[in-house]
Design an enzyme around this catalytic site. Structure first.
Site, PDB file in Angstrom:
ATOM      1  CG  HIS A 133     -69.292  14.079  -3.964  1.00 48.05           C
ATOM      2  ND1 HIS A 133     -68.354  13.159  -3.668  1.00 48.05           N
ATOM      3  CD2 HIS A 133     -69.857  13.439  -5.129  1.00 48.05           C
ATOM      4  CE1 HIS A 133     -68.185  12.100  -4.443  1.00 48.05           C
ATOM      5  NE2 HIS A 133     -69.014  12.296  -5.443  1.00 48.05           N
TER       6      HIS A 133
ATOM      7  CG  ASP B 262     -69.359   8.299  -5.778  1.00 46.91           C
ATOM      8  OD1 ASP B 262     -69.012   8.604  -6.957  1.00 46.91           O
ATOM      9  OD2 ASP B 262     -69.978   8.853  -5.215  1.00 46.91           O
TER      10      ASP B 262
ATOM     11  CD  GLU C 182     -74.635   3.328 -10.474  1.00 45.26           C
ATOM     12  OE1 GLU C 182     -74.468   4.385 -10.057  1.00 45.26           O
ATOM     13  OE2 GLU C 182     -74.442   2.862 -11.406  1.00 45.26           O
TER      14      GLU C 182
ATOM     15  CG  ASP D  73     -80.878   4.071 -18.770  1.00 44.08           C
ATOM     16  OD1 ASP D  73     -81.259   3.887 -20.266  1.00 44.08           O
ATOM     17  OD2 ASP D  73     -80.503   5.159 -18.177  1.00 44.08           O
ATOM     18  N   GLY D  74     -81.036   5.882 -15.929  1.00 44.54           N
ATOM     19  CA  GLY D  74     -81.548   7.254 -15.255  1.00 44.54           C
ATOM     20  C   GLY D  74     -82.358   7.818 -16.431  1.00 44.54           C
TER      21      GLY D  74
ATOM     22  CG  ASP E 238     -72.362  11.816  -9.039  1.00 43.44           C
ATOM     23  OD1 ASP E 238     -72.238  11.148  -8.097  1.00 43.44           O
ATOM     24  OD2 ASP E 238     -71.364  12.096 -10.054  1.00 43.44           O
ATOM     25  CB  SER E 239     -73.799  10.418 -15.342  1.00 45.77           C
ATOM     26  OG  SER E 239     -73.278  11.232 -16.178  1.00 45.77           O
TER      27      SER E 239
ATOM     28  CG  ASP F 179     -66.395  11.930 -18.124  1.00 49.57           C
ATOM     29  OD1 ASP F 179     -65.877  11.032 -17.312  1.00 49.57           O
ATOM     30  OD2 ASP F 179     -66.589  13.050 -18.281  1.00 49.57           O
TER      31      ASP F 179
END
Ligand code: SAM
Length: 283
Positions: free
Chosen positions: A63, A87, A106, A138-139, A156-157, A159
């Site tokens: 992070h 998170d 998110e 959805d980003g 920060d997705s 995989d």
């Protein structure tokens, strides 16, 4: 009593295992299976569809490096966009800066709810911060449709499997370029240099096609196995390797930035690549 173990299902021929002390939560959301369990060394562990997302013990490495490399490199970051990040770890680090607003997009509200309840040590109180605009979407759809502009976009997705697949396409990079301000910067994770070489190469190539400045930078953390773990830096106008150590130290001091991994030496050296990675990236 029979020992219970978690074995990650990300690579076909290699696995990392964590002995489960206690299962805290298992929930099937509309997008994925969400689990939180404790391990005696790593603390609380969050997994999505059996893939380790973050652990209390080593989350700070990932992070801090996803956030401080772009935010320290940017001359005056005010508007930040986070894609994914359910998170709360990236959000926590972004809120260490005097920003105007941070938008977090998110796709899965349940990840946020589970993280708020079981991972308070990671997200802390960032979810209540007045500078946060939280969007459940959805980003890829968000960056395609938004009229807003941002100084830094942090992807920060998870995989490139399941809902995150769309975040690894060239169209997504082009949309991000469109919504970045003139000195805008994007960072994202591009996987293990050993076990996800294809993802690393593919994303580096796409970024170079879309942005003038593309850099891969390296971290290592116990939970993301496979040697050096790679992060990608993309920008039209800002070269993060051209900032002097003195200026980095001055910025960190004036911000009163408290970190456990990031520092001026790490900033300068994380862009140094070993030959096997340079060769893979055709550098
Ligand atoms: N640090 C982790 C890693 O490197 O794999 C990522 C952690 S974070 C929990 C990943 C988040 O991305 C998840 O909460 C997931 O729901 C979210 N996500 C996946 N696909 C998404 C999409 N298309 N749009 C927005 N969020 C997405």
């Amino acid at each position: 009593m029979k020992e219970k173990w978690f074995f990650e299902k990300l690579y076909p021929a290699v696995k990392i295992g964590y002995k489960i002390e206690k299962v805290l939560k298992t929930q099937l959301s509309a997008f994925q299976k969400i689990e939180v369990f404790t391990n005696s060394i790593m603390g609380k562990v969050l997994t999505l569809d059996k893939v380790i997302q973050t652990t209390e013990r080593d989350e700070f490495i990932y992070h801090e490096m996803l956030v401080h490399i772009p935010l320290i490199s940017h001359p005056d970051p005010k508007k930040i966009l986070i894609i994914g990040g359910g998170d709360g770890g990236v959000l926590r680090e972004v809120l260490k800066y005097p920003i105007q607003k941070v938008t977090l997009v998110e796709i899965d509200q349940t990840v946020i709810e589970v993280s708020k309840k079981y991972l308070q040590n990671i997200g802390k109180r960032c979810w209540e911060n007045k500078k946060l605009e939280l969007i459940i979407d959805d980003g890829a759809k968000f960056v395609k449709n938004t009229k807003e502009k941002f100084d830094v976009v942090i992807v920060d997705s998870s995989d490139p499997i399941g809902p995150a697949k769309v975040l690894f396409r060239k169209k997504f990079y082009q949309d991000i370029k469109r919504i970045l301000n003139k000195k805008g910067i994007m960072t994202r994770q591009t996987g293990s240099s050993f076990y996800q070489e294809k993802e690393m190469k593919e994303n580096f190539r796409i970024s170079k096609e879309v942005f003038k400045n593309t850099f891969l930078y390296l971290i290592t953390l116990p939970s993301y196995i496979g040697g050096f773990f790679t992060l990608l830096y993309s920008s039209e106008n800002i070269n993060p390797t051209k900032i002097s150590k003195a200026l980095l130290a001055k910025k960190i001091k004036s911000l009163g930035l408290k970190t456990k991994y990031y520092n001026p030496d790490i900033h300068i050296n994380c862009f140094s690549l070993p030959e096997y990675i340079k060769k893979a990236l055709k550098l």
